[in-house]
Structure formats: structure tokens, C-alpha cells
Design a protein around this motif. Structure first.
Motif, mmCIF file in Angstrom:
data_model
loop_
_atom_site.group_PDB
_atom_site.id
_atom_site.type_symbol
_atom_site.label_atom_id
_atom_site.label_comp_id
_atom_site.label_asym_id
_atom_site.label_seq_id
_atom_site.Cartn_x
_atom_site.Cartn_y
_atom_site.Cartn_z
ATOM 1 N N MET A 80 -4.320 -1.629 -6.430
ATOM 2 C CA MET A 80 -5.205 -0.655 -7.070
ATOM 3 C C MET A 80 -5.705 0.392 -6.065
ATOM 4 N N SER A 81 -5.704 0.032 -4.781
ATOM 5 C CA SER A 81 -6.209 0.968 -3.770
ATOM 6 C C SER A 81 -5.169 2.003 -3.371
ATOM 7 N N ARG A 82 -3.937 1.837 -3.903
ATOM 8 C CA ARG A 82 -2.873 2.774 -3.540
ATOM 9 C C ARG A 82 -3.153 4.174 -4.062
ATOM 10 N N GLY A 91 -3.920 -7.675 -6.092
ATOM 11 C CA GLY A 91 -4.340 -6.699 -7.101
ATOM 12 C C GLY A 91 -5.174 -5.580 -6.506
ATOM 13 N N ASP A 92 -6.111 -5.962 -5.632
ATOM 14 C CA ASP A 92 -6.968 -4.960 -4.990
ATOM 15 C C ASP A 92 -6.152 -3.999 -4.139
ATOM 16 N N VAL A 93 -5.180 -4.537 -3.411
ATOM 17 C CA VAL A 93 -4.326 -3.689 -2.579
ATOM 18 C C VAL A 93 -3.552 -2.719 -3.462
ATOM 19 N N SER A 150 -4.295 -13.615 -5.837
ATOM 20 C CA SER A 150 -3.956 -12.685 -6.901
ATOM 21 C C SER A 150 -4.903 -11.479 -6.874
ATOM 22 N N LYS A 151 -6.178 -11.758 -6.648
ATOM 23 C CA LYS A 151 -7.165 -10.682 -6.575
ATOM 24 C C LYS A 151 -6.890 -9.802 -5.352
ATOM 25 N N GLN A 152 -6.562 -10.450 -4.229
ATOM 26 C CA GLN A 152 -6.266 -9.719 -2.993
ATOM 27 C C GLN A 152 -5.088 -8.762 -3.213
ATOM 28 N N LYS A 194 0.814 -1.212 0.000
ATOM 29 C CA LYS A 194 0.000 0.000 0.000
ATOM 30 C C LYS A 194 0.847 1.262 0.000
ATOM 31 N N THR A 221 2.272 -13.665 -4.574
ATOM 32 C CA THR A 221 0.951 -14.278 -4.726
ATOM 33 C C THR A 221 0.964 -15.740 -4.296
#
Length: 172
Positions: A165-167, A161-163, A157-159, A81, A142
């Protein structure tokens, strides 16, 4: 060798081998090499279709370790993050450092590489070597997150990726 010095690793355990990432101990076997009987961990890296034999007495010394604890995994996610730290050094020097971090087997160091090399869609293109290092680090991260949480690589991978993208977007 005394029986009390038994290793903490057992067959079916998932382990992290620094240069290759997550593998699974298939068995422990004895093999005679140059007249010396050695006890070896047989580790399978299914994704890479590779099997490694590691002398049990050398495992810890070479950095083989158990999967990260949930605490370390959440620390790695926190690291992801964070704001990318890119040194002003030449790419060859930075690439070397990234590679050392990836091969250290240290999940936090691997997360730092992913964080520093991650590009949002609107950011400049990555060079081929940047992308290679990024993908190698991302895959290591991953796989370990997946193995730690029960083996679902897609969810891991989704977890991750989500982190990412939330940056907060990096300052241009």
C-alpha cells in the motif's frame, strides 16, 4: 554414505520446498523402496494438509532450502516497494514466467510476482488467472516472512500489505 555428509536439515526445521513453499520437517525416516533403503525427510505442509517424503540425498539438488535470512526478507520487501515491471508479452507467456518464479522457491522472484501483479483498489480488474497467480505468490511470500519472523502469519500479512500500500501509484 559417510556420516560426515549429514544434511543441514533437522527435524522441526522449517524448510522451503520450491513447488510447495514453507513446510516443516517432521522426521527423518528410512524406507525400503525397490530393495533400496532410502533415508527420507518427512515434510509436513500443514496449511495444504499435505505430507511429502524427500530423499535426503536429493533435497539440495531439488532446491529444498532453509528459510530465508532476515537480509533476504528485507530485500524481498524492497522488491515489493519497486515499480511493477510488466512486459508487453502475451499473457500466457507472462503467466508461465510468473509460475516459474513462484515455483522457483526464490523469495525475491516470488516478491517480484507479487509486485507485478498487485492491484490497488482503483486499478483495473484482474483476470481470474492473474488473481490466482497473485494469491499463490502472496501466500508463499507471507508464509515465509511469517516463518522467518516466528510464525505469525497475520502480522506477516499485514507487513506485506503495508509495504504494497505504501508503493507509489503506477502511472496510468
Amino acid at each position: 554414505m559417510t556420516k560426515s555428509k549429514k544434511s543441514e536439515f533437522r527435524p522441526n526445521d522449517f524448510v522451503v520446498y520450491p513447488a510447495h513453499g514453507v513446510g516443516q520437517i517432521v522426521s527423518i525416516e528410512e524406507q525400503e523402496i525397490a530393495g533400496i533403503t532410502l533415508e527420507l525427510f518427512v515434510i509436513s505442509f500443514e496449511k495444504d494438509k499435505m505430507t511429502l517424503r524427500v530423499p535426503t540425498h536429493k533435497a539440495t539438488e531439488i532446491g529444498m532450502r532453509s528459510l530465508s535470512s532476515p537480509d533476504v526478507v528485507s530485500q524481498a520487501m524492497k522488491t515489493l516497494k519497486g515499480k511493477a515491471k510488466v512486459k508487453r508479452a502475451m499473457w500466457s507467456r507472462r503467466a508461465q514466467e510468473y509460475e516459474q518464479k513462484i515455483n522457483s522457491g526464490d523469495l525475491i522472484a516470488i516478491a517480484e510476482v507479487v509486485r507485478d501483479l498487485h492491484r490497488a483498489d482503483d486499478q483495473r480488474e484482474q483476470s481470474y488467472s492473474e488473481r490466482q497467480l497473485y494469491e499463490a505468490a502472496l501466500e508463499r511470500l507471507t508464509r515465509e516472512v511469517a516463518a522467518t519472523s516466528g510464525g505469525d502469519e497475520l502480522a506477516a500479512s499485514k507487513q506485506v500489505g503495508d509495504v504494497l500500500m505504501s508503493r507509489a501509484p503506477a502511472a496510468a
